[in-house]
Scaffold this motif. Structure first.
Motif, PDB file in Angstrom:
ATOM      1  N   GLU A 166       0.377  -0.957   0.247  1.00 20.24           N
ATOM      2  CA  GLU A 166       0.023  -0.003   0.296  1.00 20.24           C
ATOM      3  C   GLU A 166       0.729   1.438   0.403  1.00 20.24           C
ATOM      4  OE1 GLU A 166      -3.025   0.507   3.003  1.00 20.24           O
ATOM      5  OE2 GLU A 166      -3.243  -2.072   2.744  1.00 20.24           O
ATOM      6  N   GLY A 167       2.176   1.076  -0.119  1.00 24.41           N
ATOM      7  CA  GLY A 167       3.490   2.260   0.108  1.00 24.41           C
ATOM      8  C   GLY A 167       2.923   3.314   1.302  1.00 24.41           C
ATOM      9  N   TRP A 168       3.392   4.812   1.085  1.00 23.73           N
ATOM     10  CA  TRP A 168       3.189   5.643   1.812  1.00 23.73           C
ATOM     11  C   TRP A 168       1.859   6.420   1.929  1.00 23.73           C
ATOM     12  CZ3 TRP A 168       7.448   6.903   5.082  1.00 23.73           C
ATOM     13  CH2 TRP A 168       8.971   6.859   4.382  1.00 23.73           C
ATOM     14  N   ARG A 169       1.031   7.120   3.303  1.00 25.85           N
ATOM     15  CA  ARG A 169       0.267   6.498   3.470  1.00 25.85           C
ATOM     16  C   ARG A 169       0.191   7.233   4.885  1.00 25.85           C
ATOM     17  NH1 ARG A 169       0.915   0.565   3.853  1.00 25.85           N
ATOM     18  NH2 ARG A 169       0.334   0.757   5.889  1.00 25.85           N
ATOM     19  N   ALA A 170      -0.850   7.756   4.708  1.00 28.30           N
ATOM     20  CA  ALA A 170      -2.025   8.600   6.443  1.00 28.30           C
ATOM     21  C   ALA A 170      -2.108   7.973   7.612  1.00 28.30           C
ATOM     22  CB  ALA A 170      -2.123  10.074   6.007  1.00 28.30           C
ATOM     23  N   TYR A 171      -2.142   7.768   8.217  1.00 23.45           N
ATOM     24  CA  TYR A 171      -2.736   7.411   9.464  1.00 23.45           C
ATOM     25  C   TYR A 171      -3.305   8.032  10.220  1.00 23.45           C
ATOM     26  CZ  TYR A 171      -0.191   3.239   8.603  1.00 23.45           C
ATOM     27  OH  TYR A 171       0.270   2.194   8.267  1.00 23.45           O
TER      28      TYR A 171
END
Length: 459
Positions: free
Chosen positions: A454-459
């Motif tokens: 899913e790679g880089w992502r916001a949490y």
């Protein structure tokens, strides 16, 4: 020595002379003599004496004590560079039957073999070497070690008696003759000798509670000579300091000398002020790190320190047993010169030629998410710097096979490789298995363990 009257500013010369005069007066020593070098060249010579109008010149010999050890270490490293020994060799491989069996050559050079500090019997520095006719006499047979080999730095004079004997065994002739032919002659050090040659200073003890003196004996220490026998002049030791800073093609390479001044045994816990390399001492004096050696024998003290960062070196002698803190004085002469006349950087100049493939390697790189930058320097060298709060910096020397070798800290000795993709483009850098990519954690196929799909992502 050439006239040095105009090499430094008048205020610098005055400050150096003042420090030397204070040392001679407050240190209560018959004489003190010193030379300061900048970029390998003598730029100041000074002397103070108890005899009015009779100050020692740069050609007067003094006994240099343990600075002798730096010469012996160079002889041993020459043997290593010629392939006649390995620093990891146990001593008994080349010198069987000594109380140092089990210690390595490197441990002897770095005073980490755990051997006793001094010889058994009477004080070797003040007694004739005939009292110790064999190597078995320089260490106690029952208890030659004070510490386990390789664990701590424990200064040992008998250690260098063994190293001198090692040189003699592998060269087949006395170590002093090997030194004269292989080192002193190429460096034009004609006034460095095993026994004093005129003009030379006499050595004295000064009474602690009265201004009276006692001559010290000028002994030949025999087998212990490699630990502190040599006599020299400030003119000769200035040549030695210049050699230790830059090397000489007929004596020892600059790379090997760099190896010699690298700490061989970790300092004790806490802020360190002194440690040891391979035959060279390293000290901290204020903000400076200096390398070289101090020396003392009955009637004499000496100091030789080099500041790589300042391009300065200094040599100091005195002829009193409890001299004026000569090692400290030598360091202070460097500090005085650096503070009055700080080193002027070389002018920036562009590279003479550019390799487009190397130029393409420059710029930002990421170890995981830690940002770094790579710069191209002269001679195809690379310099890795840290941009964020974590990471490791290093300089890298170009090798003939298209790789680079680290020169500093964590990456010292490690290999930097350029890993290319199937189409020939640069994929990533590999530094000792650490992967550096053009983007933080990317591409996935270059990063060990891969990446979350899913790679880089916001949490």
């Amino acid at each position: 020595m050439t006239d040095l009257s105009d090499e430094l500013l008048p205020t610098t010369r005055r400050a150096l002379l003042h420090r030397l005069a204070v040392a001679q007066s407050e240190g209560r020593t018959p004489s003190v003599v010193a030379t300061v070098l900048r970029d390998g060249r003598p730029v100041w010579h000074g002397a103070r004496s108890m005899v009015d109008g009779h100050e020692p010149t740069a050609d007067v010999q003094y006994r240099i004590g343990s600075i002798t050890k730096t010469f012996v270490a160079v002889l041993v490293l020459r043997l290593r560079d010629e392939g006649l020994l390995d620093l990891a060799d146990p001593v008994e491989r080349h010198l069987p039957g000594t109380p140092a069996d089990g210690a390595t050559v490197a441990q002897l050079l770095s005073h980490s073999a755990g051997l006793a500090s001094e010889t058994p019997g009477p004080w070797w520095e003040r007694t004739d070497g005939a009292l110790r006719p064999g190597l078995a006499d320089v260490l106690e047979a029952e208890r030659p070690r004070r510490h386990p080999a390789g664990r701590v730095h424990h200064y040992s004079n008998p250690t260098f008696a063994l190293l001198g004997a090692l040189v003699e065994r592998l060269r087949g002739e006395p170590w002093g003759e090997v030194l004269r032919r292989e080192v002193l002659q190429p460096l034009r050090m004609t006034r460095t000798t095993l026994l004093p040659e005129p003009p030379h200073a006499g050595g004295f003890a000064v009474h602690p509670w009265a201004d009276v003196m006692l001559p010290e004996p000028l002994t030949d220490t025999g087998l212990m000579a490699p630990a502190g026998q040599l006599w020299s002049t400030t003119a000769d030791l200035s040549r030695w300091a210049a050699f230790l800073a830059g090397g000489h093609e007929k004596v020892l390479s600059a790379d090997t000398l760099t190896e010699m001044r690298r700490p061989a045994v970790g300092p004790e816990a806490g802020d360190w002020t002194e440690t040891y390399g391979l035959g060279l001492q390293l000290i901290r004096h204020g903000e400076r790190t200096l390398y070289g050696h101090s020396g003392s024998m009955p009637g004499f003290t000496a100091g030789l320190w080099i500041s790589e960062a300042d391009g300065l070196a200094a040599v100091t002698f005195s002829n009193a047993t409890n001299g004026p803190g000569t090692a400290q004085l030598t360091a202070e002469l460097i500090a005085v010169t650096a503070e009055h006349e700080p080193r002027i950087p070389e002018p920036w100049r562009p590279l003479g030629e550019v390799d487009e493939q190397l130029l393409a390697l420059t710029g930002p790189w990421y170890w995981g998410a830690a940002p770094h930058t790579l710069r191209l320097k002269a001679d195809r060298a690379l310099e890795l710097s840290v941009l964020g709060r974590s990471g490791r910096a290093s300089r890298f020397r170009a090798e003939d096979d298209g790789t680079w070798t680290g020169l500093d800290d964590y990456y010292a000795g490690e290999t930097l490789r350029v890993v290319r993709a199937a189409d020939g483009s640069v994929g990533h850098l590999d530094i000792g298995s650490f992967v550096f990519t053009r983007e933080p954690y990317g591409p996935a196929d270059a990063v060990p363990g891969g990446l979350d799909p899913e790679g880089w992502r916001a949490y």
